[in-house]
Motif scaffolding. Sequence first.
Motif, PDB file in Angstrom:
ATOM      1  N   ALA A   1      36.975  36.451  34.896  1.00 57.39           N
ATOM      2  CA  ALA A   1      37.813  36.463  36.097  1.00 57.39           C
ATOM      3  C   ALA A   1      38.154  37.887  36.520  1.00 57.39           C
ATOM      4  O   ALA A   1      38.089  38.231  37.710  1.00 57.39           O
ATOM      5  N   LEU A   2      38.508  38.730  35.545  1.00 56.71           N
ATOM      6  CA  LEU A   2      38.871  40.111  35.854  1.00 56.71           C
ATOM      7  C   LEU A   2      37.666  40.917  36.330  1.00 56.71           C
ATOM      8  O   LEU A   2      37.770  41.724  37.266  1.00 56.71           O
ATOM      9  N   VAL A   3      36.520  40.717  35.693  1.00 59.87           N
ATOM     10  CA  VAL A   3      35.305  41.428  36.103  1.00 59.87           C
ATOM     11  C   VAL A   3      34.912  41.036  37.526  1.00 59.87           C
ATOM     12  O   VAL A   3      34.493  41.876  38.332  1.00 59.87           O
ATOM     13  N   SER A   4      35.057  39.743  37.848  1.00 61.17           N
ATOM     14  CA  SER A   4      34.689  39.266  39.188  1.00 61.17           C
ATOM     15  C   SER A   4      35.592  39.841  40.276  1.00 61.17           C
ATOM     16  O   SER A   4      35.190  39.919  41.431  1.00 61.17           O
ATOM     17  N   ALA A   5      36.814  40.244  39.891  1.00 58.84           N
ATOM     18  CA  ALA A   5      37.752  40.800  40.872  1.00 58.84           C
ATOM     19  C   ALA A   5      37.609  42.313  41.015  1.00 58.84           C
ATOM     20  O   ALA A   5      38.298  42.924  41.832  1.00 58.84           O
ATOM     21  N   ALA A   6      36.731  42.930  40.228  1.00 60.41           N
ATOM     22  CA  ALA A   6      36.589  44.385  40.221  1.00 60.41           C
ATOM     23  C   ALA A   6      35.494  44.854  41.172  1.00 60.41           C
ATOM     24  O   ALA A   6      34.609  44.091  41.562  1.00 60.41           O
ATOM     25  N   CYS A   7      35.551  46.161  41.523  1.00 62.64           N
ATOM     26  CA  CYS A   7      34.542  46.765  42.412  1.00 62.64           C
ATOM     27  C   CYS A   7      33.359  47.265  41.587  1.00 62.64           C
ATOM     28  O   CYS A   7      33.018  48.458  41.622  1.00 62.64           O
ATOM     29  N   VAL A   8      32.764  46.381  40.811  1.00 57.55           N
ATOM     30  CA  VAL A   8      31.641  46.748  39.953  1.00 57.55           C
ATOM     31  C   VAL A   8      30.614  45.625  39.992  1.00 57.55           C
ATOM     32  O   VAL A   8      30.887  44.520  40.469  1.00 57.55           O
TER      33      VAL A   8
ATOM     34  N   SER B   1      39.793  40.349  16.414  1.00 61.20           N
ATOM     35  CA  SER B   1      40.702  41.188  17.198  1.00 61.20           C
ATOM     36  C   SER B   1      40.004  42.464  17.653  1.00 61.20           C
ATOM     37  O   SER B   1      40.189  42.913  18.800  1.00 61.20           O
ATOM     38  N   ALA B   2      39.204  43.062  16.763  1.00 57.55           N
ATOM     39  CA  ALA B   2      38.491  44.299  17.109  1.00 57.55           C
ATOM     40  C   ALA B   2      37.474  44.057  18.220  1.00 57.55           C
ATOM     41  O   ALA B   2      37.365  44.857  19.162  1.00 57.55           O
ATOM     42  N   LEU B   3      36.741  42.955  18.133  1.00 48.90           N
ATOM     43  CA  LEU B   3      35.742  42.644  19.157  1.00 48.90           C
ATOM     44  C   LEU B   3      36.398  42.364  20.506  1.00 48.90           C
ATOM     45  O   LEU B   3      35.935  42.856  21.546  1.00 48.90           O
ATOM     46  N   ILE B   4      37.485  41.590  20.497  1.00 51.12           N
ATOM     47  CA  ILE B   4      38.159  41.253  21.752  1.00 51.12           C
ATOM     48  C   ILE B   4      38.869  42.477  22.332  1.00 51.12           C
ATOM     49  O   ILE B   4      39.005  42.603  23.547  1.00 51.12           O
ATOM     50  N   ALA B   5      39.316  43.395  21.463  1.00 51.84           N
ATOM     51  CA  ALA B   5      39.957  44.625  21.945  1.00 51.84           C
ATOM     52  C   ALA B   5      38.991  45.454  22.787  1.00 51.84           C
ATOM     53  O   ALA B   5      39.404  46.133  23.735  1.00 51.84           O
ATOM     54  N   VAL B   6      37.699  45.403  22.453  1.00 49.93           N
ATOM     55  CA  VAL B   6      36.686  46.113  23.245  1.00 49.93           C
ATOM     56  C   VAL B   6      36.651  45.552  24.663  1.00 49.93           C
ATOM     57  O   VAL B   6      36.662  46.302  25.654  1.00 49.93           O
ATOM     58  N   PHE B   7      36.617  44.199  24.784  1.00 53.58           N
ATOM     59  CA  PHE B   7      36.612  43.567  26.107  1.00 53.58           C
ATOM     60  C   PHE B   7      37.875  43.934  26.889  1.00 53.58           C
ATOM     61  O   PHE B   7      37.819  44.238  28.085  1.00 53.58           O
ATOM     62  N   THR B   8      39.021  43.897  26.200  1.00 54.07           N
ATOM     63  CA  THR B   8      40.297  44.187  26.852  1.00 54.07           C
ATOM     64  C   THR B   8      40.342  45.631  27.336  1.00 54.07           C
ATOM     65  O   THR B   8      40.849  45.921  28.431  1.00 54.07           O
ATOM     66  N   GLY B   9      39.799  46.541  26.511  1.00 51.08           N
ATOM     67  CA  GLY B   9      39.753  47.947  26.910  1.00 51.08           C
ATOM     68  C   GLY B   9      38.907  48.165  28.147  1.00 51.08           C
ATOM     69  O   GLY B   9      39.266  48.940  29.035  1.00 51.08           O
ATOM     70  N   ILE B  10      37.781  47.479  28.222  1.00 45.76           N
ATOM     71  CA  ILE B  10      36.914  47.573  29.413  1.00 45.76           C
ATOM     72  C   ILE B  10      37.640  47.020  30.633  1.00 45.76           C
ATOM     73  O   ILE B  10      37.661  47.647  31.702  1.00 45.76           O
ATOM     74  N   ALA B  11      38.258  45.840  30.477  1.00 46.41           N
ATOM     75  CA  ALA B  11      38.947  45.202  31.602  1.00 46.41           C
ATOM     76  C   ALA B  11      40.108  46.059  32.096  1.00 46.41           C
ATOM     77  O   ALA B  11      40.385  46.109  33.309  1.00 46.41           O
TER      78      ALA B  11
ATOM     79  N   PRO C   1      29.160  42.778  38.349  1.00 42.63           N
ATOM     80  CA  PRO C   1      29.647  41.954  37.237  1.00 42.63           C
ATOM     81  C   PRO C   1      28.588  41.691  36.164  1.00 42.63           C
ATOM     82  O   PRO C   1      28.933  41.513  34.992  1.00 42.63           O
ATOM     83  N   GLU C   2      27.308  41.672  36.540  1.00 44.87           N
ATOM     84  CA  GLU C   2      26.253  41.364  35.578  1.00 44.87           C
ATOM     85  C   GLU C   2      26.206  42.391  34.448  1.00 44.87           C
ATOM     86  O   GLU C   2      25.959  42.053  33.295  1.00 44.87           O
ATOM     87  N   ILE C   3      26.454  43.662  34.781  1.00 47.30           N
ATOM     88  CA  ILE C   3      26.412  44.721  33.773  1.00 47.30           C
ATOM     89  C   ILE C   3      27.526  44.535  32.756  1.00 47.30           C
ATOM     90  O   ILE C   3      27.308  44.600  31.543  1.00 47.30           O
ATOM     91  N   LEU C   4      28.748  44.278  33.250  1.00 42.87           N
ATOM     92  CA  LEU C   4      29.902  44.181  32.365  1.00 42.87           C
ATOM     93  C   LEU C   4      30.000  42.833  31.662  1.00 42.87           C
ATOM     94  O   LEU C   4      30.726  42.701  30.687  1.00 42.87           O
ATOM     95  N   LEU C   5      29.296  41.827  32.156  1.00 43.89           N
ATOM     96  CA  LEU C   5      29.287  40.531  31.485  1.00 43.89           C
ATOM     97  C   LEU C   5      28.210  40.456  30.406  1.00 43.89           C
ATOM     98  O   LEU C   5      28.214  39.537  29.586  1.00 43.89           O
TER      99      LEU C   5
END
Length: 330
Positions: free
Chosen positions: A189-196, A160-170, A198-202
């Motif tokens: 999917a969310l990273v691909s829809a963002a104005c960033v 839960s703690a690890l996934i919460a980090v991803f959710t917080g970023i998204a 994606p390689e950095i956040l993935l």
Amino acid sequence: SALSWTMPFQNATAGAITEFVIIGFNGTQHPKTVGFIILTIYFLILLGNTTNICIIARDRRLHTPMYFFVSNLAVVDIIRSTSTSPTMIIILLADMTTISYKPCLTQMFISTLGDMMEVFTITLMAYDRLVAISNPLRYHSVLTKTRISLLTISSWALASALIAVFTGIADRLPFCQPTLQYAFCDYAALVSAACVNPEILLLLPSMISLVVIFCSLLFILISYINIIFAVLNISSSADRKKMYSTCLSHLIVVACVFAPPFIGIMLKRSGFSLRLSDRHILIIVCTLGPSLLNPFVYCFRTKEIRYQLFSVFNTFVTNKYIVFKLHLTK
């Protein structure tokens, strides 16, 4: 960090995007058929896993560490499939492709949590088999109720703690488009829809996933090396056969969980480019395949669960027969 970099965009994101349109199934041939297949698989997942949980809860003789972990795996499979299957079924059968922003984040959190807990749970099951076969006399003193509860709670808390980090970023991403070119809401999917970029956040989730998978596989491999040596020292052929049968069920589950993503990684590393439709098929297989096979593996390969299932079925048929006979005599 990626998290601090995206924080200034949080308010703009929440105001601009209130819902997403999932277009991952656009162009799917025979969507109703695909939707019905996923609906059938989802029903079988719920039926199989719920049956295993009820059988284990019903019989006190099955209240052992091994079956506690089997029940935990069944709970994970139900949560994992329920987080994604209804969305795909609604899209394919009802053609309702929109999902609100917060439910999309929730779906991402729960589905990713299910993926990670699947790995953690089968790792704990490997530890259970290692103790049971390598040190059977101390099995119940090593795997006490308190210890297995702590191990299970700790695995849920860590995941839960690890996934919460991803959710917080998204949740802090500046989204450019309200469309998701995936079958359901997940981090990619969310990273691909963002104005960033994606390689950095993935990069972060990819590294965490690789560490979790590598450490789990390494632990399972070391466990089974020790199990093999322990089994070879058993003089009774009947006991050896029983040990092999017990471990085979777990190894089938391990293969079901690790094989699909491993194939996907190998295809990507080899430079093989998957079409979007092929990627969706791989994701659906990775998500629903293990959850469908796990309960049936333990149902048909575990003598105690199989016996209880036949006992319940026999009691049901007998009661129906008695009612039918009474009805005829009236």
